[in-house]
Design a protein around this motif. Structure first.
Motif, mmCIF file in Angstrom:
data_model
loop_
_atom_site.group_PDB
_atom_site.id
_atom_site.type_symbol
_atom_site.label_atom_id
_atom_site.label_comp_id
_atom_site.label_asym_id
_atom_site.label_seq_id
_atom_site.Cartn_x
_atom_site.Cartn_y
_atom_site.Cartn_z
ATOM 1 N N THR A 17 0.854 -1.185 0.000
ATOM 2 C CA THR A 17 0.000 0.000 0.000
ATOM 3 C C THR A 17 0.891 1.236 0.000
ATOM 4 N N TYR B 96 0.592 9.165 1.143
ATOM 5 C CA TYR B 96 -0.688 9.579 1.718
ATOM 6 C C TYR B 96 -0.673 11.071 2.052
ATOM 7 N N SER C 105 -6.819 7.087 -3.280
ATOM 8 C CA SER C 105 -7.238 5.740 -2.912
ATOM 9 C C SER C 105 -8.365 5.873 -1.907
ATOM 10 N N ASP D 123 -8.777 4.598 1.001
ATOM 11 C CA ASP D 123 -8.307 4.771 2.372
ATOM 12 C C ASP D 123 -8.009 6.226 2.700
ATOM 13 N N SER D 124 -7.461 6.956 1.746
ATOM 14 C CA SER D 124 -7.068 8.342 2.014
ATOM 15 C C SER D 124 -8.267 9.262 2.124
ATOM 16 N N TRP E 290 -10.876 8.405 3.965
ATOM 17 C CA TRP E 290 -11.539 8.068 5.219
ATOM 18 C C TRP E 290 -10.890 8.693 6.435
ATOM 19 N N SER E 291 -9.624 9.047 6.357
ATOM 20 C CA SER E 291 -8.899 9.529 7.535
ATOM 21 C C SER E 291 -7.649 10.277 7.101
ATOM 22 N N PHE F 227 -3.300 6.372 7.631
ATOM 23 C CA PHE F 227 -3.573 4.995 7.233
ATOM 24 C C PHE F 227 -3.164 4.105 8.410
ATOM 25 N N LYS F 228 -1.991 3.532 8.365
ATOM 26 C CA LYS F 228 -1.478 2.760 9.492
ATOM 27 C C LYS F 228 0.003 3.076 9.638
ATOM 28 N N ASN G 189 -6.231 -5.396 5.304
ATOM 29 C CA ASN G 189 -7.251 -4.398 4.953
ATOM 30 C C ASN G 189 -8.216 -4.270 6.119
ATOM 31 N N MET H 174 -9.174 -1.110 7.710
ATOM 32 C CA MET H 174 -9.620 0.252 8.021
ATOM 33 C C MET H 174 -11.023 0.252 8.609
ATOM 34 N N ARG I 33 -13.052 -4.203 6.137
ATOM 35 C CA ARG I 33 -12.110 -3.650 5.162
ATOM 36 C C ARG I 33 -12.492 -2.267 4.671
#
Length: 546
Positions: free
Chosen positions: A93, A99, A110, A112-113, A115-116, A119-120, A409, A411, A438
């Protein structure tokens, strides 16, 4: 006798986070921890997006990000027969830097970016704890007693009497606390004295972890750099975790059967590499994977958090993050009681909100462990061989490895937790949004984490929820007078601030014209009209009953 509002026993991620949440609000608390320094052998090595969001509001999220894996590195997981053997599958990722660039450009490339802001983060618990300890030194109401332990406690109707002991000298001190927060682990004194059992599957398997140092590991490996190297080899089945990108590693999930326990750690690490290389074994640790949740999170004025409340399998990196979320849930509620504006139902709601999340998350982690075990128990004999037979075995294994990568995955697990049956959340009768491990379905459904969106460069909607007050959000073209809401809050002593998100896209994301967000960032009420009697809403969400 020393007096304090909250005595916290245990200075791991849960205890440090609770002290952070209380200290931000000026609540007097004493944290007691046996260890003088952080344990150099980390039990956890991943921070999820929600934990980073909590730390963002306290100003040290960037310190954590910069102390972990180099931010230029992508998050990589590789499945190999050995580090010099066959690469079976690779998962990747974007890096934190990638990010960050997406966020700076306000263009999520993406899902994920979107949503918050995070990421991790790959970072060992041994690195996280000193950063939080340093932050606590800036909070005047927090006292940290490292090198001390809780020796005994007695609960009275209006307080808890605690005795703590300095390990180096044997000196004892008595403390009178309004509340006791047990963050002292699965074998801690508090849960055992309260006789609160764990329920669930219990111990799933014994495991061993080796902490080792090797500046030359990547020079010796031929299968590439990765945060996680899954070694699919029956003799040394395990996972090598890169803890800092600078030569510190742990080898975890090794199944220590009676015969394998006799094998020297160095021999296991060499077998995982596939040849000899330069390294030094620093420490060895044994522990058990669990799917266990405490039968109760509260006994009167005593509360369980972190490992005292739940024990995990480490697969998926969810356990420490669940503990941190426990702390920020309980923190604002204890503060509200101490400050006098929160009702008793706030404290009852801690277990009602967090215990279902613990079952959800421990079961997801155990499922990840089961998937890994399933593959290892049916690993083709020829998987490490060269030639047609080995190629065929690896081709048959590939679909199962794709099935196993579900654990990366997560999130939805980190951001999708919601308090569906909470007594301090006002339901609106609408269907609950999907809860997918996920995928994050951002929603203002009462009980959900309030949605993230960028208001401007570097400024998220989440930054409006700093943990000190409820926030009444007006969305889009909402124009109703909110003064009655403010008046009712003032009358009840409930801290309340206002925010206005005029952007149509953000208004659509928040789904209603008026959304009330709790200090921990979860939605507790929403509507397209303000209530005729806002005091009833505020009494419910502050734990005083409707």
């Amino acid at each position: 006798m020393t007096e304090t509002s909250v005595l916290i026993t245990g200075g791991g991620p849960a205890g440090l986070s609770l002290a952070t949440a209380l200290g931000q609000r000026g609540i007097a608390c004493i944290l007691v921890e046996r260890r003088i320094d952080a344990d150099p052998h980390p039990r956890a090595s991943l921070l999820g997006a929600r934990s980073m969001e909590y730390f963002r509001r306290h100003g040290f999220a960037d310190d954590i990000l910069n102390a972990g894996m180099p931010t230029r590195h992508r998050y990589e997981a590789r499945f190999v027969t050995s580090l010099t053997g066959h690469l079976l599958h690779a998962y990747s990722t974007p890096s934190p830097d990638e990010y960050r660039q997406m966020h700076e450009n306000l263009i999520p490339s993406s899902p994920d970016s979107a949503w918050s802001p995070y990421f991790k983060v790959q970072i060992g618990q041994h690195t996280i704890e000193p950063i939080i300890r340093k932050h606590l030194r800036s909070l005047p109401s927090v006292t940290c007693r490292y090198g001390w332990e809780l020796s005994s406690f007695e609960q009275e109707a209006d307080h808890v009497s605690v005795t703590i002991t300095e390990l180096a000298t044997g000196k004892q001190e008595k403390i009178r606390a309004d509340y006791l927060a047990a963050c002292d682990g699965g074998k801690g004194l508090v849960r055992q004295q309260l006789d609160i059992p764990y329920v669930g599957r219990g111990a799933i398997g014994l495991n061993r972890s080796f902490l080792f140092q090797s500046p030359k590991l990547l020079d010796a490996a031929t299968t590439g750099r990765a945060n996680l190297h899954f070694i699919l080899n029956r003799e040394v089945y395990g996972v090598i975790i890169d803890l800092d990108g600078r030569g510190l590693y742990s080898y975890s999930y090794f199944d220590p059967s009676e015969d394998r326990r006799k094998v020297a750690p160095a021999d296991i690490i060499r077998k995982a590499m596939g040849r000899d290389f330069e390294f030094e074994v620093l420490r060895t640790m044994d522990w058990a994977h669990h799917q266990s949740v405490a039968d109760s999170y509260r006994s009167g004025r005593v509360f369980l958090l972190g490992d005292a409340a739940h024990l995990f399998c480490p697969s998926g990196g969810i356990g420490m993050n669940t503990a941190i979320a426990d702390a920020f849930d309980l923190g604002w509620k204890l503060a509200a009681r101490v400050q006098g504006w929160g009702g008793e139902m706030l404290l009852d709601s801690y277990e009602l909100e967090r215990r279902p999340i613990a079952f959800r998350n421990t079961l997801a982690s155990a499922d990840n462990r089961d998937r890994i075990d399933s593959i290892m128990h049916t690993l083709p004999d020829a998987v490490s061989e060269t030639g047609p037979e080995g190629e065929s075995a690896r081709a048959r294994l590939k679909p199962r490895l794709l099935w196993m990568t579900k654990q990366f995955n997560t999130m939805g697990l980190h951001l999708g937790g919601r308090y569906a049956e909470s007594p301090i959340v006002v339901p609106d009768g609408t269907p609950e949004p999907p809860d997918d491990p996920r995928i994050v379905t951002q929603s203002s459904w009462p009980g959900c984490r309030a949605p993230h969106a960028w208001l401007s460069k570097g400024h998220s909607t989440l930054d409006e929820y700093d943990g000190t007050a409820f926030v009444l959000v007006q969305c889009g073209t909402a124009t109703s007078d909110t003064a009655p809401f403010s008046t009712a809050a003032t009358r009840l002593g409930v801290p309340l601030r206002h925010a206005h998100f005029s952007d149509p896209a953000i208004a659509a994301l928040y789904q209603r014209q008026y959304v009330l967000v709790r200090p921990d960032g979860h939605v507790c009420w929403r509507s397209n009209q303000l209530p005729p009697e806002p005091e009833a809403i505020l009494r419910t969400v502050s734990g005083r009953g409707a």
